[in-house]
Design an enzyme around this catalytic site. Structure first.
Site, PDB file in Angstrom:
ATOM      1  N   THR A  58      30.803  47.142  30.176  1.00 22.69           N
ATOM      2  CA  THR A  58      31.499  46.142  29.349  1.00 22.69           C
ATOM      3  C   THR A  58      30.477  45.177  28.765  1.00 22.69           C
ATOM      4  OG1 THR A  58      32.899  44.182  29.303  1.00 22.69           O
ATOM      5  CG2 THR A  58      32.110  44.809  31.460  1.00 22.69           C
ATOM      6  N   ASP A 107      31.183  42.284  28.308  1.00 24.87           N
ATOM      7  CA  ASP A 107      31.517  40.984  28.900  1.00 24.87           C
ATOM      8  C   ASP A 107      30.727  40.678  30.176  1.00 24.87           C
ATOM      9  OD1 ASP A 107      33.345  40.722  26.880  1.00 24.87           O
ATOM     10  OD2 ASP A 107      35.095  41.188  28.109  1.00 24.87           O
ATOM     11  N   ARG A 116      31.579  25.367   9.465  1.00 25.98           N
ATOM     12  CA  ARG A 116      32.109  26.694   9.141  1.00 25.98           C
ATOM     13  C   ARG A 116      32.177  27.556  10.391  1.00 25.98           C
ATOM     14  NH1 ARG A 116      30.796  28.688   3.755  1.00 25.98           N
ATOM     15  NH2 ARG A 116      30.927  26.896   2.373  1.00 25.98           N
ATOM     16  N   GLY A 130      34.389  37.599  24.320  1.00 25.36           N
ATOM     17  CA  GLY A 130      34.523  37.218  25.724  1.00 25.36           C
ATOM     18  C   GLY A 130      35.740  36.325  25.863  1.00 25.36           C
ATOM     19  N   ASN A 163      37.143  45.956  33.972  1.00 27.91           N
ATOM     20  CA  ASN A 163      37.988  45.516  35.086  1.00 27.91           C
ATOM     21  C   ASN A 163      39.314  46.278  35.181  1.00 27.91           C
ATOM     22  OD1 ASN A 163      36.508  43.633  36.593  1.00 27.91           O
ATOM     23  ND2 ASN A 163      36.666  42.164  34.916  1.00 27.91           N
ATOM     24  N   GLY A 164      39.979  46.480  34.035  1.00 29.86           N
ATOM     25  CA  GLY A 164      41.254  47.209  34.047  1.00 29.86           C
ATOM     26  C   GLY A 164      41.060  48.623  34.561  1.00 29.86           C
TER      27      GLY A 164
HETATM   28  O1  F6P Z   1      36.142  43.733  26.895  1.00 34.06           O
HETATM   29  C1  F6P Z   1      35.322  43.746  25.798  1.00 34.06           C
HETATM   30  C2  F6P Z   1      35.927  42.970  24.648  1.00 34.06           C
HETATM   31  O2  F6P Z   1      35.120  43.159  23.514  1.00 34.06           O
HETATM   32  C3  F6P Z   1      36.158  41.486  24.904  1.00 34.06           C
HETATM   33  O3  F6P Z   1      35.003  40.706  24.770  1.00 34.06           O
HETATM   34  C4  F6P Z   1      37.195  41.173  23.879  1.00 34.06           C
HETATM   35  O4  F6P Z   1      37.936  40.029  24.252  1.00 34.06           O
HETATM   36  C5  F6P Z   1      38.046  42.409  23.869  1.00 34.06           C
HETATM   37  O5  F6P Z   1      37.226  43.460  24.353  1.00 34.06           O
HETATM   38  C6  F6P Z   1      38.585  42.791  22.536  1.00 34.06           C
HETATM   39  O6  F6P Z   1      39.365  43.920  22.703  1.00 34.06           O
HETATM   40  P1  F6P Z   1      39.947  44.809  21.522  1.00 34.06           P
HETATM   41  O7  F6P Z   1      38.796  45.541  20.903  1.00 34.06           O
HETATM   42  O8  F6P Z   1      40.898  45.732  22.190  1.00 34.06           O
HETATM   43  O9  F6P Z   1      40.578  43.862  20.560  1.00 34.06           O
END
Ligand code: F6P
Length: 356
Positions: A134, A136, A274, A179, A112-113
């Site tokens: 992604t 996500d 856990r 996510g 998205n970014g």
């Molecule tokens: O966008 C993919 C993702 O893996 C997300 O699921 C997660 O929140 C984020 O990137 C983690 O980002 P980083 O690797 O920069 O900590």
């Protein structure tokens, strides 16, 4: 006719990036006289003029390779038009590099970014084509992004493996799936892995409802419970907080989403709960067969768009068709799980709870 193509990967990496890069390159070399410039570490390379002319051989042997041969970064960032302490006008710098390189087109592989920046550059008059990646799966306008299926396979295997040890010990295991905003990966892997509860950011949960399931299973001699929780999942009280307040609260208490759920369940039900955080394992390594195919199809479609002079779009999968959407329609819109999505109702029909 010669065409100079700049290509970059931006944002968090995912399996299938190299397969997509290879798809673009191989199809471009087949279709027209292509020169490909690899831009290093995403938009950072475009801003700081960090790139190299690539040779055909560099696109060989990368179909199965995880990560990205071009490197990636999360630059630029929020207020891209705001000139920061470094006094660099990032948009102007990117346009300058594009012009200096005499590019006919810039291919951006990202989430998205990345799409926001791609759209901005397109509005500034550059020829840009996006490819949606992604784990996500939260990019608007495409049924699936590449990387998602591989991550789903990995997350499902994690849940499967936790299942057998949870059953042996009669434990409640809370597995945290990646996510932050979107719960697609948790939803799919939770259903595939036979979770008893699935907690996602789009459906704030009531921990008492989750506790009831743990209690009921214990009473039925099914002493173990599997809970799949997205890293961005929140309970109903947290959902009322502003994002910053929620983050501050979590940071102060050192709780990840799964640790928070496990702690509450231990207190409420008295079971041994856990938390397990597979983290970046979900993003690493070789792409699945599905993602290799999808990435290749996306890459080839991008090359066809270059050939046909169609820019300002991002590639997409709709049904069985590979197509494209205007960047302006995709940028800034996250595709979240609708609470009444068919897979949510399917999961509920087989007794999986979401805590709502
Ligand atoms: O966008 C993919 C993702 O893996 C997300 O699921 C997660 O929140 C984020 O990137 C983690 O980002 P980083 O690797 O920069 O900590």
């Amino acid at each position: 006719m010669k065409r100079r193509i700049g290509i970059l990967t931006s944002g968090g990496d995912c399996p299938g990036l190299n397969a997509a890069i290879r798809g673009v390159a191989r199809a471009a070399y087949e279709m027209f006289d292509a020169e490909i410039i690899g831009i290093h570490d995403g938009y950072r390379g475009l801003i700081e003029r960090d790139f190299s002319l690539m040779t055909r051989s560099q696109f060989s042997g990368i179909l199965t390779l995880g990560g990205t041969i071009l490197g990636t970064s999360r630059t630029p960032f929020r207020n891209m038009r705001v000139i920061g302490e470094d006094n660099v006008d990032k948009v102007a710098a990117m346009k300058k590099t594009y012009k200096e390189l005499n590019l006919d087109c810039l291919i951006t592989l990202g989430g998205n970014g990345t799409h926001k920046t791609a759209n901005l550059l397109s509005e500034e008059g550059l020829n840009v084509i996006g490819l949606p990646k992604t784990i996500d799966n939260d990019i608007f306008g495409t049924d699936f992004t590449f990387g998602f299926h591989t991550a789903n396979d990995i997350a499902t295997e994690v849940i499967d493996r936790i299942h057998s040890t949870a059953a042996s010990h009669g434990r409640c295991m809370v597995i945290e799936i990646m996510g932050n905003k979107a719960g697609w990966l948790t939803l799919y892997s939770g259903v595939a892995g036979g979770a008893d509860a699935i907690l996602i950011p789009e459906i704030p949960y009531d921990i008492n409802k989750v506790a009831e399931v743990v209690q009921r299973r214990a009473e039925n001699n099914k002493a173990f419970t599997i809970i799949a929780v997205a890293e961005g999942a929140m309970d109903k009280a947290e959902a009322k907080l502003k994002k910053k307040e929620r983050e501050a609260r979590r940071a102060a208490e050192h709780f990840s989403a799964s640790a928070y759920v496990a702690k509450q369940l231990t207190e409420l039900v008295g079971v041994e709960a856990r938390s397990v955080v597979p983290g970046h394992i979900q993003r690493g390594g070789t792409p699945s067969a599905y993602d290799r195919v999808l990435s290749t199809q996306f890459g080839v479609h991008a090359a066809k768009l270059i050939r046909d002079g169609i820019f300002g779009v991002t590639v997409a999968l709709k049904g069985n068709e590979i197509t494209h959407n205007p960047l302006s329609e995709v940028a800034g819109v996250a595709k979240l799980v609708p609470p009444d999505h068919q897979l949510v109702t399917t999961a509920k029909s087989i007794g999986i709870i979401f805590g709502d």
